[in-house]
Design an enzyme around this catalytic site. Structure first.
Site, PDB file in Angstrom:
ATOM      1  N   TYR A  92      -4.546   4.738   9.343  1.00  0.00           N
ATOM      2  CA  TYR A  92      -4.202   5.320  10.647  1.00  0.00           C
ATOM      3  C   TYR A  92      -5.458   5.684  11.430  1.00  0.00           C
ATOM      4  O   TYR A  92      -5.539   5.492  12.647  1.00  0.00           O
ATOM      5  CB  TYR A  92      -3.326   6.550  10.405  1.00  0.00           C
ATOM      6  CG  TYR A  92      -2.654   7.136  11.623  1.00  0.00           C
ATOM      7  CD1 TYR A  92      -2.622   6.477  12.844  1.00  0.00           C
ATOM      8  CD2 TYR A  92      -2.019   8.373  11.534  1.00  0.00           C
ATOM      9  CE1 TYR A  92      -1.982   7.027  13.942  1.00  0.00           C
ATOM     10  CE2 TYR A  92      -1.379   8.936  12.620  1.00  0.00           C
ATOM     11  CZ  TYR A  92      -1.367   8.257  13.826  1.00  0.00           C
ATOM     12  OH  TYR A  92      -0.737   8.811  14.904  1.00  0.00           O
ATOM     13  N   ASN A  93      -6.457   6.194  10.749  1.00  0.00           N
ATOM     14  CA  ASN A  93      -7.721   6.553  11.394  1.00  0.00           C
ATOM     15  C   ASN A  93      -8.313   5.385  12.171  1.00  0.00           C
ATOM     16  O   ASN A  93      -8.783   5.543  13.307  1.00  0.00           O
ATOM     17  CB  ASN A  93      -8.705   7.032  10.330  1.00  0.00           C
ATOM     18  CG  ASN A  93     -10.127   7.150  10.846  1.00  0.00           C
ATOM     19  OD1 ASN A  93     -10.469   8.082  11.570  1.00  0.00           O
ATOM     20  ND2 ASN A  93     -10.980   6.194  10.471  1.00  0.00           N
ATOM     21  N   LEU A  94      -8.303   4.198  11.585  1.00  0.00           N
ATOM     22  CA  LEU A  94      -8.864   3.019  12.251  1.00  0.00           C
ATOM     23  C   LEU A  94      -8.031   2.628  13.466  1.00  0.00           C
ATOM     24  O   LEU A  94      -8.580   2.258  14.511  1.00  0.00           O
ATOM     25  CB  LEU A  94      -8.941   1.856  11.260  1.00  0.00           C
ATOM     26  CG  LEU A  94      -9.611   0.575  11.756  1.00  0.00           C
ATOM     27  CD1 LEU A  94     -11.058   0.840  12.164  1.00  0.00           C
ATOM     28  CD2 LEU A  94      -9.552  -0.510  10.687  1.00  0.00           C
ATOM     29  N   ASP A 127       0.813  -1.214   0.000  1.00  0.00           N
ATOM     30  CA  ASP A 127       0.000   0.000   0.000  1.00  0.00           C
ATOM     31  C   ASP A 127       0.849   1.267   0.000  1.00  0.00           C
ATOM     32  O   ASP A 127       0.450   2.290  -0.560  1.00  0.00           O
ATOM     33  CB  ASP A 127      -0.937  -0.001   1.212  1.00  0.00           C
ATOM     34  CG  ASP A 127      -2.099  -0.968   1.038  1.00  0.00           C
ATOM     35  OD1 ASP A 127      -2.354  -1.395  -0.099  1.00  0.00           O
ATOM     36  OD2 ASP A 127      -2.750  -1.302   2.050  1.00  0.00           O
ATOM     37  N   GLY A 128       2.027   1.215   0.631  1.00  0.00           N
ATOM     38  CA  GLY A 128       2.888   2.395   0.649  1.00  0.00           C
ATOM     39  C   GLY A 128       3.327   2.813  -0.741  1.00  0.00           C
ATOM     40  O   GLY A 128       3.364   4.005  -1.066  1.00  0.00           O
TER      41      GLY A 128
END
Length: 284
Positions: free
Chosen positions: A182-184, A70-71
């Site tokens: 990051y939100n999760l 994903d990065g």
């Protein structure tokens, strides 16, 4: 074969030879380029993730294959965002939440692409500005403390209207696509990836009453801090934010474009990648 996808740029994040994935990536690069040629595509490698250096190559491509995790996809999406061209991910490495296909499924994917049996997903992206510096974010923009100690005060405005002051380690402003990143991890909500909204999730807030907030994407947001802070883009690049200097965030006029299989189902991906809805005791 549709003219719109004849030339494919291949992104590979530069990897140190001591990285466990180095050998696999090196072998995969050659195999992918040969497969693209065999399937009738023109292709070229973009392995620097340096937008200025590769600008002419980006203009040449019709779509981009991102080889890695994903990065790599996030870096490629930001670099190509203003060109309004689609990307698709071929997973090598970890999670691969954004990936379209595994390496062993790439041949079938390319054949579907030639026959126009692939769907184009368009996701909301963020456009940020600090002074004269503008940037895009695919997953999130994070306002974070520069110092390890203390509390960061962040004043939040919708247009010219103040609506909150956050006191803690920082604040995540996430896209729906980035709501599972990051939100999760910061206990923010999962928001369907095709939604049109922002997710504001405080980091270790000093107040028990602060909770994540979902806002419609029609708002233009701005934030300022009482002391110098860092602005982190997709966990990959940073900008300095001076005390009382405004950070402006709005919906980008250009969407994030991902090519995916027609059979891809968002809720199935949540279950497979994040074990969403599964019992904690259930083994994969």
């Amino acid at each position: 074969m549709k003219d719109s996808h004849q030339t494919i740029g291949v992104f590979v994040r530069p990897t140190h030879y001591q990285n466990p994935l180095f050998k696999e990536l090196e072998q995969a690069k050659e195999w992918v380029l040969k497969l693209l040629e065999d399937e009738g595509f023109e292709s070229f490698m973009i392995d620097s993730l340096d937008g200025a250096k590769d600008e002419r190559l980006i203009e040449k491509a019709d779509a981009f294959l991102c080889l890695g995790g994903d990065g790599t996809i996030l870096g490629a999406l930001r670099m190509t965002h203003s060109y309004n061209k689609p990307c698709f991910g071929v997973r090598i490495g970890n999670l691969g939440f954004l990936s379209a296909v595994e390496l062993n499924g790439l041949k079938d994917f390319l054949q579907d692409l030639k026959q126009d049996r692939i769907k184009l997903e368009e996701h909301l992206a963020l456009e940020g500005r600090i002074g004269n510096t503008s940037f895009y974010a695919i997953n999130e923009i994070v306002i974070a403390k520069k110092k390890a100690l203390g509390v960061l005060d962040i004043k939040a405005y919708a247009g010219h209207t103040p609506f909150n002051t956050y006191k803690g380690d920082g604040l995540i402003i996430a896209t729906p696509l980035g709501s599972t990143a990051y939100n999760l991890s910061a206990h923010g909500p999962i928001v369907h990836a095709l939604s049109q909204s922002y997710i504001l999730t405080p980091l270790c807030d000093f107040s028990l009453t602060q909770r994540p907030l979902v806002l419609g994407a029609e708002f233009c947001l701005n934030f300022c801090t009482h002391e110098d802070a860092l602005v982190v883009i997709d966990g990959q690049s940073t900008y300095d934010l001076k005390a009382n200097q405004p950070l402006y965030i709005q919906k980008s006029p250009t969407t994030t474009k991902l090519l995916q299989k027609n059979s891809r189902d968002y809720f199935k991906v949540l279950k497979e990648k994040l074990l969403w809805g599964e019992s904690p005791s259930k083994k994969r």
